[in-house]
Design an enzyme around this catalytic site. Structure first.
Site, PDB file in Angstrom:
ATOM      1  N   HIS A   1      41.011  46.310  29.458  1.00 33.60           N
ATOM      2  CA  HIS A   1      41.304  45.399  30.533  1.00 33.60           C
ATOM      3  C   HIS A   1      42.226  44.192  29.938  1.00 33.60           C
ATOM      4  O   HIS A   1      42.061  43.887  28.789  1.00 33.60           O
ATOM      5  CB  HIS A   1      40.257  44.863  31.433  1.00 33.60           C
ATOM      6  CG  HIS A   1      39.186  44.152  30.571  1.00 33.60           C
ATOM      7  ND1 HIS A   1      38.331  44.887  29.171  1.00 33.60           N
ATOM      8  CD2 HIS A   1      38.778  42.875  30.261  1.00 33.60           C
ATOM      9  CE1 HIS A   1      37.550  43.725  29.109  1.00 33.60           C
ATOM     10  NE2 HIS A   1      37.790  42.636  29.443  1.00 33.60           N
TER      11      HIS A   1
ATOM     12  N   HIS B   1      43.654  39.994  31.093  1.00 39.74           N
ATOM     13  CA  HIS B   1      43.195  39.162  32.107  1.00 39.74           C
ATOM     14  C   HIS B   1      44.673  38.721  32.110  1.00 39.74           C
ATOM     15  O   HIS B   1      45.268  38.460  31.213  1.00 39.74           O
ATOM     16  CB  HIS B   1      42.255  38.196  31.341  1.00 39.74           C
ATOM     17  CG  HIS B   1      40.764  38.500  30.952  1.00 39.74           C
ATOM     18  ND1 HIS B   1      39.997  38.250  32.277  1.00 39.74           N
ATOM     19  CD2 HIS B   1      40.333  39.361  29.989  1.00 39.74           C
ATOM     20  CE1 HIS B   1      38.870  38.852  31.743  1.00 39.74           C
ATOM     21  NE2 HIS B   1      38.769  39.595  30.338  1.00 39.74           N
TER      22      HIS B   1
END
Length: 134
Positions: free
Chosen positions: A99, A101
């Protein structure tokens, strides 16, 4: 099967505030409440980090991040963005699913997204010799 929290969000088993979705990528609001507009971008295929992500999925993730970043700066009043990422626990990765951000930024917003590094312990030439792929 015990799936990771991001896989459960992707499958709709857990709620999320979706901002962007295509067949390969999902970008949704981070629930931390730490920065206005804080987003999390994930590939829909489960891979644990940058290190094991298939190149096609990594490309799709970056394409979606660029698309959303342009939207934030062209349509939402932001001046720039930060992308923050950690691969592996030693780097600070908290969820074992790749992931990124995405932090939308405004001039003089007071956010310091860069870590304070302690300084190098080895000479630049030695580190270069150890890590070069050329």
């Amino acid at each position: 099967m015990n799936r990771c929290v991001f896989c459960r969000i992707i499958q709709g088993e857990l709620p999320s505030k979706k901002v962007y979705e295509d067949e390969n990528t999902l970008i949704f609001m981070d629930i931390a409440g730490d920065v206005d507009g804080h987003l999390v971008a994930v590939p829909k295929v489960h891979c644990e980090s940058l290190l094991d992500c298939p190149p096609k999925n990594l490309h799709d993730l970056m394409d979606a991040l660029q698309r959303v970043s342009r939207h934030l700066t062209e349509n939402c009043g932001y001046d720039g963005v930060n992308l923050l990422h950690a691969s592996e626990e030693s780097a600070g990765q908290s969820v074992p699913h790749l992931h990124m951000h995405l932090i939308p930024r405004k001039k003089d917003d007071g956010i310091d997204a860069w870590p304070a590094f302690p300084g190098s312990s080895l000479p630049l030439e030695e580190v270069h010799r150890r890590i070069t792929m050329l």
